[in-house]
Every structure is written in structure tokens, then in C-alpha cells.
Design a protein around this motif. Structure first.
Motif, PDB file in Angstrom:
ATOM      1  N   GLY A 218       4.788  -4.315  10.465  1.00 16.52           N
ATOM      2  CA  GLY A 218       4.169  -3.001  10.352  1.00 16.52           C
ATOM      3  C   GLY A 218       3.138  -2.843   9.262  1.00 16.52           C
ATOM      4  O   GLY A 218       2.725  -1.716   8.960  1.00 16.52           O
ATOM      5  N   LEU A 219       2.667  -3.935   8.651  1.00 13.22           N
ATOM      6  CA  LEU A 219       1.684  -3.824   7.565  1.00 13.22           C
ATOM      7  C   LEU A 219       0.318  -3.428   8.116  1.00 13.22           C
ATOM      8  O   LEU A 219      -0.193  -4.045   9.054  1.00 13.22           O
ATOM      9  CB  LEU A 219       1.570  -5.155   6.819  1.00 13.22           C
ATOM     10  N   VAL A 220      -0.271  -2.390   7.501  1.00 14.77           N
ATOM     11  CA  VAL A 220      -1.608  -1.930   7.881  1.00 14.77           C
ATOM     12  C   VAL A 220      -2.455  -1.740   6.628  1.00 14.77           C
ATOM     13  O   VAL A 220      -1.922  -1.500   5.542  1.00 14.77           O
ATOM     14  CB  VAL A 220      -1.565  -0.602   8.664  1.00 14.77           C
ATOM     15  N   PRO A 221      -3.780  -1.842   6.748  1.00 19.18           N
ATOM     16  CA  PRO A 221      -4.646  -1.510   5.612  1.00 19.18           C
ATOM     17  C   PRO A 221      -4.657  -0.002   5.410  1.00 19.18           C
ATOM     18  O   PRO A 221      -4.626   0.759   6.382  1.00 19.18           O
ATOM     19  CB  PRO A 221      -6.018  -2.037   6.039  1.00 19.18           C
ATOM     20  N   VAL A 222      -4.694   0.422   4.147  1.00 19.36           N
ATOM     21  CA  VAL A 222      -4.627   1.850   3.820  1.00 19.36           C
ATOM     22  C   VAL A 222      -5.769   2.209   2.880  1.00 19.36           C
ATOM     23  O   VAL A 222      -6.051   1.483   1.921  1.00 19.36           O
ATOM     24  CB  VAL A 222      -3.271   2.208   3.173  1.00 19.36           C
ATOM     25  N   GLY A 223      -6.415   3.343   3.146  1.00 17.51           N
ATOM     26  CA  GLY A 223      -7.555   3.780   2.350  1.00 17.51           C
ATOM     27  C   GLY A 223      -7.186   4.774   1.265  1.00 17.51           C
ATOM     28  O   GLY A 223      -6.015   5.119   1.056  1.00 17.51           O
ATOM     29  N   LEU A 224      -8.229   5.272   0.592  1.00 19.98           N
ATOM     30  CA  LEU A 224      -8.044   6.197  -0.528  1.00 19.98           C
ATOM     31  C   LEU A 224      -7.402   7.520  -0.115  1.00 19.98           C
ATOM     32  O   LEU A 224      -6.696   8.149  -0.903  1.00 19.98           O
ATOM     33  CB  LEU A 224      -9.398   6.499  -1.165  1.00 19.98           C
ATOM     34  N   GLY A 225      -7.664   7.945   1.127  1.00 22.82           N
ATOM     35  CA  GLY A 225      -7.129   9.224   1.577  1.00 22.82           C
ATOM     36  C   GLY A 225      -5.611   9.250   1.543  1.00 22.82           C
ATOM     37  O   GLY A 225      -4.996  10.150   0.951  1.00 22.82           O
ATOM     38  N   ALA A 226      -4.983   8.265   2.168  1.00 22.59           N
ATOM     39  CA  ALA A 226      -3.527   8.196   2.172  1.00 22.59           C
ATOM     40  C   ALA A 226      -2.982   7.809   0.807  1.00 22.59           C
ATOM     41  O   ALA A 226      -1.883   8.233   0.431  1.00 22.59           O
ATOM     42  CB  ALA A 226      -3.047   7.206   3.233  1.00 22.59           C
ATOM     43  N   ARG A 227      -3.745   7.037   0.049  1.00 24.79           N
ATOM     44  CA  ARG A 227      -3.294   6.722  -1.309  1.00 24.79           C
ATOM     45  C   ARG A 227      -3.107   8.005  -2.109  1.00 24.79           C
ATOM     46  O   ARG A 227      -2.164   8.140  -2.883  1.00 24.79           O
ATOM     47  CB  ARG A 227      -4.305   5.801  -1.998  1.00 24.79           C
ATOM     48  N   ASP A 228      -4.007   8.967  -1.889  1.00 22.79           N
ATOM     49  CA  ASP A 228      -3.920  10.223  -2.627  1.00 22.79           C
ATOM     50  C   ASP A 228      -2.772  11.091  -2.119  1.00 22.79           C
ATOM     51  O   ASP A 228      -2.041  11.688  -2.917  1.00 22.79           O
ATOM     52  CB  ASP A 228      -5.236  10.985  -2.546  1.00 22.79           C
ATOM     53  N   THR A 229      -2.581  11.192  -0.808  1.00 25.13           N
ATOM     54  CA  THR A 229      -1.482  12.022  -0.304  1.00 25.13           C
ATOM     55  C   THR A 229      -0.129  11.421  -0.661  1.00 25.13           C
ATOM     56  O   THR A 229       0.831  12.153  -0.914  1.00 25.13           O
ATOM     57  CB  THR A 229      -1.591  12.229   1.220  1.00 25.13           C
ATOM     58  N   LEU A 230      -0.037  10.107  -0.701  1.00 24.99           N
ATOM     59  CA  LEU A 230       1.216   9.439  -1.076  1.00 24.99           C
ATOM     60  C   LEU A 230       1.562   9.702  -2.540  1.00 24.99           C
ATOM     61  O   LEU A 230       2.689  10.084  -2.869  1.00 24.99           O
ATOM     62  CB  LEU A 230       1.104   7.929  -0.820  1.00 24.99           C
ATOM     63  N   ARG A 231       0.584   9.528  -3.434  1.00 28.23           N
ATOM     64  CA  ARG A 231       0.856   9.758  -4.853  1.00 28.23           C
ATOM     65  C   ARG A 231       1.109  11.236  -5.122  1.00 28.23           C
ATOM     66  O   ARG A 231       1.908  11.599  -5.996  1.00 28.23           O
ATOM     67  CB  ARG A 231      -0.282   9.211  -5.731  1.00 28.23           C
ATOM     68  N   PHE A 232       0.436  12.096  -4.350  1.00 31.52           N
ATOM     69  CA  PHE A 232       0.601  13.539  -4.511  1.00 31.52           C
ATOM     70  C   PHE A 232       2.027  13.966  -4.157  1.00 31.52           C
ATOM     71  O   PHE A 232       2.660  14.738  -4.894  1.00 31.52           O
ATOM     72  CB  PHE A 232      -0.427  14.258  -3.639  1.00 31.52           C
ATOM     73  N   GLU A 233       2.564  13.465  -3.050  1.00 35.43           N
ATOM     74  CA  GLU A 233       3.932  13.807  -2.668  1.00 35.43           C
ATOM     75  C   GLU A 233       4.938  13.359  -3.719  1.00 35.43           C
ATOM     76  O   GLU A 233       5.952  14.026  -3.950  1.00 35.43           O
ATOM     77  CB  GLU A 233       4.286  13.172  -1.328  1.00 35.43           C
ATOM     78  N   ALA A 234       4.648  12.241  -4.383  1.00 33.62           N
ATOM     79  CA  ALA A 234       5.531  11.737  -5.442  1.00 33.62           C
ATOM     80  C   ALA A 234       5.235  12.398  -6.785  1.00 33.62           C
ATOM     81  O   ALA A 234       5.867  12.065  -7.799  1.00 33.62           O
ATOM     82  CB  ALA A 234       5.388  10.219  -5.563  1.00 33.62           C
TER      83      ALA A 234
END
Length: 364
Positions: A218-234
Motif C-alpha cells: 500500500g505504499l504511495v507517494p504523498v505530497g505537501l497537501g496531505a503532509r499538512d493535513t496529517l500533521r494538523f490532525e496530530a
């Protein structure tokens, strides 16, 4: 615009490129929501080669960093990673960074990309004793693999037993995809994961090998958009939002990384004074009661009077709610307290909730 060593790889994957802190970086590949969920459920691979790396060496390196940073490095063992704000005399934040301790006379500072030149100048201006500081950012590429399957995927391309790397620790020399790398376990998503520091010219080989071998898990490349929503939720801070030259680490809820019992450090007097007087404002999390997405910079009000501002806001893909982080009057920061977010000149109701919004249970 600067480009990372993986620029062509991002184009080949149809990455949507944007400017970020002077760099051209992918904001998304297949979509922010899809990439976000893939990290939460499986794994994501991030190009974070834009981050800055500053080498600090010399007999007095440890003492110098003790004075430069708010956290306490004195008891840190070798191969430990320490998170710390770096402050101005007035308590405002120059940057927040990670310190990789190789030895008492050898450290690597990993700093925010847009702040690298500013940070390096600040460090050079405050050098004392037998210490050398070198900006080695151009020599390194950095990849991050995050998510519940991260360890299993990375273990496929290295003989080193990754389960032995504790949270906020690193191993200086690990062969990954046939390339010598420094491997750490920190992360910026709220999930388990690793960072790979590799020679810049080897980055494409490692990137392509990981994506190919990790696809089945299930590994996929991830961009800045999801990097921000992921860190934001945490509820992990982003410089320029939850931290800045105008926001102290105490206001940002980072008191655990400000050791006021240290003999001295730059900004101690101001932060000690703020601590003793009590915080007039601080960071709080909230969810929207009314319809609307809060965005950075929006005013927060109570009965028409401004009481703060949004530092970060977004739709939360994991929780299905519109959430925000805000720097606001401390009197309004208790969970359940309601106030208004001013969205396009309209007052929309919101209420304080506990942070982090998302909390994953994984081994540390």
C-alpha cells in the motif's frame, strides 16, 4: 525556485508542483484525501529533501547548543534525536528543529526549509568556543516513510533490524536499497515511521526502489497537501503558523521542550517572566459548530470582540469534521467554550476541543 533531487521523479508521477518556501515541490499526486487516508491505513513516501541540515562540531559543541536551544541536551545519549525550539532574546521563535546527537562533539541540526539561511546566520552569529557550523543541506536528500506498514516495507530493503530503533533515535550507518543512509524514527504525521538521510545523488534510486517494493503493502507517494493535513490532525506545530518570531513556545503549548531550570539559554529571561506571570494567550484546538472551514489568519471573536486568530485550519479527513488550531485569549481555552470564527465577514460558531485531534496508538 530550488528543486530537490527527486524533481523529475515527481513529474513522472504526475505530481502537481507548487512553490513552497522557495522550493518547487509536489502538493499532491492522486489527491490529498486519498494520500492522507493511505498514510493512516497503510504507508506513504514523502520527499522532504528541502529540509535544511546544519552540522555543528567541535569540543564545545554541546555547551554551545545548550545555550542556543531551549531544550536540555546535557543528558542525551549518542544516537538520540532531540526536538527543540530555538529562540530570540524576547522569547519569540527563530525556528523549531531536530538535533541528531552523534557524539558530545558532533551534532546535526535539521531545520525548516524556508528558515535554513536565517537559522544558519543566527547560529554563525552566536558561535562561541571551539565550535564549527557548516550548512550541508545541498549534500543530503531526505525521504520519510510513514504509516502502519512503514517498518514492514522498509525492512524489505535493509538487513538492519528496524524494530531496534526506538522513537526519537537514529542509526548513523544503515544500508538501504544498497545505499548508505542515516535512519531515524521520528515522523510528522501522527503515525509510526522513519526518515532516510542519503547522499543527494542516490535519492532517485532509493525513491524508485521503495515505491516499487512497497506497492504490494500500500505504499504511495504523498505530497505537501496531505503532509499538512496529517500533521494538523496530530496537532504538530508548523513554523509560521503555530510558532513564529511573535509566538513563544510556551504559548504554543511546547513547555515540555523549554527547560527553564537550565543555567541559561537565549530567551530564558523572557520565557521565565512569561511563565511566572501566566500566559495571556495560548494555543487551543476547536471544531466548527456552524458550516465553514477555518483558515490560517481568520479572526476569532466573542460578542464581536477579537480574542485571537486561527493558526491552522482544515477539513479533517480522518475525523470528517472541520477543525482548527488557534492562538487565543487563555480565558477561552477550556474545552466546551464557544466562540465565533469570522469566515468571509460572517461569524460562524465553533467550540474548543482537546488536542491532538487524532491520536494513534503505536509503539514508541
Amino acid at each position: 525556485m530550488k528543486k530537490t533531487p527527486l524533481y523529475d521523479n515527481h513529474l513522472a508521477l504526475n505530481g502537481k508542483m507548487i512553490e513552497f518556501g522557495g522550493w518547487l515541490l509536489p502538493v499532491e499526486y492522486t489527491g490529498i484525501l486519498e494520500e492522507h487516508r493511505q498514510v493512516r491505513e497503510a504507508a506513504g513516501l514523502f520527499d522532504v529533501s528541502h529540509m535544511g541540515e546544519i552540522l555543528v562540531r567541535g569540543r564545545d559543541a554541546g555547551a554551545f547548543l545548550q545555550e542556543l536551544l531551549t531544550n536540555d541536551l546535557s543528558k542525551a545519549p549518542d544516537s538520540k534525536v532531540i526536538y527543540s525550539p530555538m529562540c530570540y532574546e524576547n522569547g519569540g521563535v527563530v525556528d523549531d528543529l531536530l538535533v541528531y546527537k552523534y557524539a558530545d562533539d558532533h551534532y546535526l541540526l535539521v531545520v525548516n526549509a524556508a528558515n535554513t539561511d536565517k537559522d544558519f546566520a543566527w547560529i554563525k552569529d552566536h558561535l562561541s568556543g571551539h565550535v564549527e557550523a557548516v550548512n550541508v543541506s545541498d549534500a543530503w536528500a531526505q525521504l520519510a516513510i510513514q504509516g502502519p506498514n512503514a517498518e514492514k516495507i522498509l525492512q524489505e530493503v535493509t538487513d538492519f533490524p528496524l524494530s531496534g530503533i526506538r522513537f526519537y533515535s537514529f542509526i548513523p550507518d544503515v544500508m538501504v536499497c544498497g545505499v548508505q543512509a542515516m535512519v531515524s524514527r521520528t515522523g510528522y504525521t501522527g503515525e509510526d515511521g522513519f526518515e532516510l538521510y542519503i547522499p543527494a545523488d542516490k535519492a532517485p534510486k532509493v525513491w524508485e526502489s521503495l515505491l516499487e517494493l512497497g506497492r504490494a503493502l500500500g505504499l504511495v507517494p504523498v505530497g505537501l497537501g496531505a503532509r499538512d493535513t496529517l500533521r494538523f490532525e496530530a496537532a504538530l506545530p508548523l513554523y509560521g503558523h503555530e510558532l513564529s518570531a511573535e509566538i513563544t513556545p510556551l504559548e504554543a503549548g511546547l513547555g515540555a521542550f523549554v527547560k527553564l531550570d537550565k543555567d541559561s539559554f537565549i530567551g530564558k529571561d523572557a520565557l521565565l517572566n512569561q511563565h511566572n506571570q501566566g500566559l495571556k494567550r495560548r494555543l487551543a484546538g476547536f471544531e466548527m459548530v456552524g458550516r465553514g472551514i477555518p483558515r490560517s489568519g481568520y479572526d476569532i471573536a466573542d460578542n464581536g470582540s477579537r480574542i485571537g486568530f486561527v493558526t491552522s485550519g482544515s477539513y479533517s479527513p480522518s475525523l470528517g469534521k472541520n477543525l482548527g488550531l488557534a492562538m487565543m485569549d487563555s480565558r477561552y481555552c477550556q474545552p466546551g467554550t464557544e466562540f465565533d470564527v469570522i469566515i468571509r465577514n460572517k461569524a460562524v460558531r465553533a467550540k474548543v476541543i482537546e488536542i491532538p485531534f487524532y491520536r494513534k496508538k503505536y509503539r514508541k
